[in-house]
Enzyme design. Structure first.
Site, short mmCIF file in Angstrom:
data_model
loop_
_atom_site.label_atom_id
_atom_site.label_comp_id
_atom_site.label_asym_id
_atom_site.label_seq_id
_atom_site.Cartn_x
_atom_site.Cartn_y
_atom_site.Cartn_z
N ASP A 309 -38.59 23.63 -5.74
CA ASP A 309 -39.90 24.24 -5.92
C ASP A 309 -39.94 25.01 -7.24
O ASP A 309 -38.90 25.35 -7.80
CB ASP A 309 -40.20 25.21 -4.76
CG ASP A 309 -40.47 24.46 -3.47
OD1 ASP A 309 -40.79 23.25 -3.53
OD2 ASP A 309 -40.33 25.08 -2.39
N TYR A 378 -27.60 25.56 -0.70
CA TYR A 378 -28.57 26.58 -1.14
C TYR A 378 -27.99 27.98 -0.99
O TYR A 378 -27.12 28.23 -0.14
CB TYR A 378 -29.84 26.52 -0.29
CG TYR A 378 -30.62 25.24 -0.45
CD1 TYR A 378 -31.58 25.12 -1.44
CD2 TYR A 378 -30.42 24.18 0.44
CE1 TYR A 378 -32.32 23.95 -1.56
CE2 TYR A 378 -31.14 23.01 0.32
CZ TYR A 378 -32.09 22.89 -0.69
OH TYR A 378 -32.82 21.74 -0.81
N TYR A 451 -36.89 21.71 4.48
CA TYR A 451 -37.65 22.78 3.82
C TYR A 451 -36.95 24.10 4.14
O TYR A 451 -36.95 24.56 5.28
CB TYR A 451 -39.10 22.80 4.30
CG TYR A 451 -39.86 21.56 3.90
CD1 TYR A 451 -40.34 21.41 2.60
CD2 TYR A 451 -40.11 20.53 4.81
CE1 TYR A 451 -41.04 20.28 2.22
CE2 TYR A 451 -40.82 19.39 4.43
CZ TYR A 451 -41.27 19.27 3.13
OH TYR A 451 -41.98 18.14 2.76
#
Ligand code: ZN
Length: 500
Positions: A309, A378, A451
């Protein structure tokens, strides 16, 4: 059938010496010295015709015009005149703009040529009977002969190697009889293949069809002769060059990028016709790498192994990407040039690239497939409304993988369909941020396509379970970084280590 008889007959039909050799089924280098090859094949040299030599080393002296005129079977395709015209036309094109060592010729031949091969095939069967097969051409076909004869000569004169993936020189040829003969061919086609022709509204006769269907075993000589002469008629004019069009190779340049900014989109971000961010990763990389390979930056395709993003950074070794550059003017990239490009991109302060290199096109499958199977790593900075307890940290130490159900997040519903997808979370590992008791740093390993923001806060139960539902308290995600992508491609190259 003696070679001598065959050659004498061909000579009487106005067939050039190169084509005579084609009918003698000469191979490769045998076309280089015509007299020597003819003698080797027990053919007496024709003294009344000044031989047209195909010698590569010959200087560009005014070509000796053969007295015999234009060859009735190749229409001058293999003549010195045509070679010279072809060469000078290539040199007059944008050829010099391309810095490619390898070339390939793609010659589009007029159908008249094929029809003439067929006429000569019929003629030879009439003259020599059985030794001339009815389904195997008596000559080295024109297309093959172009590869054997023209390719090596043109490559040598241009001082380039041959490579099917090199700079493609598209050459369009025509002949003044072409239109007239194609018209006759349409009529012949109706007569020779009435069944097929009747249910075709428009008759399209392709070169492929001509090659496959038009043989003495499938078309009667008598039918053919109603429209075309056997043997083929002599012509006044030779074949003409109509256009030369150069097509550089498709070059693929790969590397890995790190996204250092939380205000940078992946590709130009346009919403309701308005541009939202000034820059994008795609544009910065293309701007600095593209011009080396092409003037048309807009034709370059940027691909990466997934994306992040706008507000997410990508750190660690970075994300693999590749630029697909069509019609490139060069296909090489030295380490020195690559390093200069890496530094220019780094200077943007928003993106950093490394491992920049040219890769074979086949390797693009690495970036295009297996996306779903990849693992993503992440690091999230999260905030709780209360100080983090030991219990919460323990609940967010998960080393065993688990599955979640994730509805398409509301924020992407305008561009993605609503689905509920299962995704695997491989591990979660949280710790309290030093100096901030309400903040957690959470390392998460997930299946690609998860997500992460929704995995953390749960989005009102649209993602279950979520880290929020696991601890039973709201969690807010404040910053997210991609720290690793599970793809060992492209190879690691350090462009700062210059070759000697
Ligand atoms: Zn010829």
């Amino acid at each position: 059938m003696k070679n001598q008889d065959l050659v004498e007959y061909l000579r009487s039909c106005g067939v050039c010496e190169i084509c005579q050799l084609r009918y003698l089924k000469a191979r490769g280098a045998e076309y280089r010295n015509i007299n020597e090859t003819l003698q080797k094949l027990d053919v007496k040299l024709n003294e009344c015709v000044e031989t047209e030599q195909l010698v590569v080393s010959a200087e560009n002296q005014p070509a000796k015009r053969a007295r015999m005129g234009v060859c009735s079977t190749c229409l001058g395709l293999f003549s010195n005149d045509f070679q010279n015209e072809l060469l000078s036309s290539i040199l007059a094109s944008d050829f010099a703009k391309y810095d490619c060592q390898k070339i390939v010729l793609a010659i589009c031949l007029p159908m008249s040529l094929q029809l003439r091969q067929l006429a000569m095939w019929f003629a030879l069967r009439r003259r020599f009977g059985a030794p001339i097969d009815e389904s195997n051409p008596p000559d080295v076909p024109i297309k093959e002969a172009v590869k054997l004869i023209l390719h090596p000569i043109i490559c040598e004169k241009l001082d380039k190697g041959y490579d099917a993936n090199g700079l493609m020189i598209n050459i369009d040829l025509t002949h003044n009889l072409e239109d007239e003969e194609v018209e006759k061919l349409v009529k012949l086609n109706k007569e020779a293949f009435p069944a097929k022709a009747s249910h075709q509204k428009r008759i399209e006769i392709s070169r492929g069809l001509l090659e496959k269907q038009y043989q003495p075993s499938k078309v009667k000589a008598e039918t053919f002769e109603k429209y075309f002469q056997i043997p083929c008629s002599n012509v006044e004019e030779s074949i003409k060059l109509t256009s030369i069009d150069l097509q550089g190779p498709l070059v693929c340049v790969a590397g890995r990028y790190r996204k250092l900014s939380r205000e940078l989109s992946h590709t130009p971000w346009i919403l309701n016709g308005k541009r939202l961010m000034e820059e994008s990763i795609e544009e910065i990389i293309i701007r600095h790498v593209g011009p080396h390979f092409t003037e048309k930056l807009g034709k370059i395709t940027f691909m990466s192994s997934g994306r992040e993003d706008v507000d997410v950074r990508c750190l660690g070794k970075g994300r693999p990407f590749v630029l697909e550059i069509p019609n490139a003017i060069r296909s090489c990239l030295s380490k020195e040039e690559a390093l200069a490009m890496e530094r220019a991109v780094d200077a943007s302060g928003m993106v950093s690239i490394h491992n920049l290199q040219v890769v074979p096109r086949e390797e693009l499958t690495h970036i295009k497939t297996g996306e779903e199977q990849k693992k993503k790593f992440y690091r999230a900075l999260c905030a709780l409304q209360e100080p983090v307890s030991v219990k919460i940290v323990e609940q967010l130490q998960i080393s065993k993988s688990f599955d979640i159900q994730q509805k398409t997040p509301i924020r992407v519903l305008h561009r993605r369909p609503l689905h509920t997808r299962p995704r695997t979370i491989y591990s979660v590992n949280a710790r309290v941020q030093r100096g901030n008791p309400k903040a957690l740093i959470i390392d998460i390993v997930t299946q690609a396509g998860t997500y992460i923001k929704e995995l953390v806060h749960g989005e009102f139960g649209r993602t279950t379970p979520s880290l929020s539902s696991i601890i039973g308290k709201p969690i807010d995600i404040q910053a997210l970084d991609v720290v690793g992508i599970d793809l060992d491609w492209p190879n690691e190259v350090d462009n700062s280590l210059q070759e000697e």
